[in-house]
Design an enzyme around this catalytic site. Structure first.
Site, short mmCIF file in Angstrom:
data_model
loop_
_atom_site.label_atom_id
_atom_site.label_comp_id
_atom_site.label_asym_id
_atom_site.label_seq_id
_atom_site.Cartn_x
_atom_site.Cartn_y
_atom_site.Cartn_z
N HIS A 74 -7.65 -5.45 0.32
CA HIS A 74 -6.41 -4.69 0.51
C HIS A 74 -5.54 -5.22 1.66
CE1 HIS A 74 -4.09 -1.10 -0.40
NE2 HIS A 74 -3.99 -0.83 0.87
N SER A 86 0.82 -1.21 0.00
CA SER A 86 0.00 0.00 0.00
C SER A 86 0.86 1.27 0.00
CB SER A 86 -0.93 -0.07 1.20
OG SER A 86 -1.82 0.99 1.21
N ASP A 140 -10.08 -5.14 -4.03
CA ASP A 140 -9.30 -4.21 -3.20
C ASP A 140 -10.02 -2.85 -3.19
OD1 ASP A 140 -7.35 -2.42 -2.21
OD2 ASP A 140 -5.74 -3.73 -2.91
#
Ligand SMILES: *[C@@H]1O[C@H](CO)[C@@H](O)[C@H](O)[C@H]1NC(C)=O
Ligand SMILES: *[C@@H]1O[C@H](CO)[C@@H](O)[C@H](O)[C@H]1NC(C)=O
Length: 402
Positions: A378, A174, A347
């Site tokens: 995610h 991320s 996600d």
């Protein structure tokens, strides 16, 4: 008005996850029993060797890095892995799933010397030579731009110096990918210090993301101080009202998740949630961030075409700061280190369209890999029951090539 509609959207989003038969009072007690523990405790309990290192950035932030110098067998392949967490996360997130299942341990057992970074502002790097994080604005005036151009180079240089290698094997999750693109595009000399980079749930362009809470922040059309009151003026500390929003829908297991800023923003898939890990997970997350980290993402989400660019101060200050009325894009073609992107269909933050666009813009993209399980979310890249089956073997294989 728009904000009220969005709150309704959130309620619906959370109602999708089915509640399970869970005694959540005892769950809360179990979470509490984990809360005083640190990453070092975690690694020691899992039986691995651990070191804690401190490095100070040129602007005074004291960053705490963790190191697992080798795995249980003690074998070494002479390579150094560098793992970088995402927003509201910490070094713990590469370890929570435990030996044989968490990426940090898997790489250590493969023979890597594993280093785990912690960005300024999270619970391990909430420290500065002069500024006090508890005294307001100054400490918190940063976002992933500074984490990318200052924290990452500082940590990577430190690792290279300590280990004597000339480049690291980098995996980021991320925001640990966003900041990587910031570093390698604006300080291209650092491409040389990366053998290969693997992005898990890559984030650069964001205008297709579907996280309702981030949408609220990006679409907020009311007074800014009300928004900051809800999500935290300097340090990101969202109010319970903002996170829970609908106490009728967030019950039991979901209720605890709704109150966790990380899961509220990034989403979750009950099927991938390992309930054994749940208390540990809730105790180690969220790990802290500045409000500006979220606001910078919100600026990207708000752009219609989709930009990956520096902080937007508004036209007048932009002119003074950048010499033009809008902020400059990060020059992704300058990312010349080999990059592999691993993404998933479900996600909330890294939408497929945005990941594909990133892949096209990167200077040296070597692979675009979709996780086979289409329910993968995610955070499943870190804690998902099947991450060690669907994702980490890919990381190990890619690292092996270089
Ligand atoms: C949940 O995590 C624990 C600890 O790592 C592990 O022993 C267990 O097998 C996991 N459960 C599932 C369903 O994968
Ligand atoms: C902050 O860093 C200083 C200097 O390294 C150290 O003495 C202090 O214990 C640290 N404080 C926290 C809360 O980590």
């Amino acid at each position: 008005m728009r904000s009220i509609i969005l709150i309704l959207v959130i309620s619906v989003a959370f109602s999708r996850s089915e509640d399970q038969e869970i005694d959540y009072e005892s769950l809360r007690a179990e979470i509490k029993s984990w809360e005083h523990k640190t990453v070092v405790d975690l690694i020691v309990e899992d039986g691995y060797p651990v070191e804690s290192h401190y490095v100070t950035t040129e602007d005074g932030y004291i960053l705490n890095m963790h190191r697992i110098p080798h795995g249980l067998s003690g074998k070494s392949n002479g390579k150094v892995a560098f793992l970088q967490h995402g927003v509201l996360e910490s070094s713990a997130d590469f370890l929570i799933s435990g030996p044989g299942r968490a990426l940090g341990y898997i790489l250590a057992d493969e023979g890597y010397d594993v280093w785990l970074g912690n960005f300024r502002g999270n619970r391990y790097s909430r420290n500065h030579t002069k500024l006090n994080p508890n005294w307001g604005a100054k400490f918190w005036k940063f976002d992933w731009h500074e984490q990318g151009i200052i924290d990452l180079p500082t940590m990577i240089d430190y690792v290279l110096k300590q280990t004597g290698v000339d480049a690291v094997y980098y995996a980021g999750h991320s925001q640990g990918t966003t900041s990587f693109y910031v570093m390698t595009s604006l300080r291209p000399a650092y491409n040389e210090k990366i053998k290969v980079h693997v992005s898990l749930a890559p984030i650069a362009f964001m205008n297709h993301m579907t996280s309702p809470l981030l949408r609220i922040i990006s679409w907020w059309d009311g007074p800014l101080d009300i928004l900051l009151g809800l999500i935290g003026m300097h340090e990101f500390m969202p109010s319970k009202i903002f996170l829970t929003l609908d106490s009728f829908i967030c019950q039991g297991f979901t209720k605890i998740l709704c109150e966790n800023a990380l899961f509220a923003i990034a989403g979750f898939s009950p099927a991938e949630m390992n309930m054994t890990l749940f208390p540990k997970l809730m105790a180690f997350t969220p790990a802290g961030a500045s409000t500006r980290q979220l606001l910078h993402y919100a600026q990207e989400i708000a752009t219609v075409i989709g930009h990956f660019r520096q902080w937007d101060y508004g036209p007048i200050i932009n002119l003074a700061e950048y010499g033009r009325t809008y902020p400059p894009e990060y020059p992704l073609q300058k990312v010349t280190a080999p990059v592999y992107l691993i993404y998933s269909k479900n996600d909330w933050l890294a939408a497929e369209t945005d990941v594909k666009k990133l892949h096209k813009h990167l200077g040296n993209a070597q692979g675009l890999l979709l996780v086979e399980d289409h329910g993968f979310n995610h955070l499943d890249f870190l804690y998902g029951i099947n991450a060690y089956k669907y994702v980490y073997p890919k990381v190990v294989d890619i690292f092996d090539i270089y």
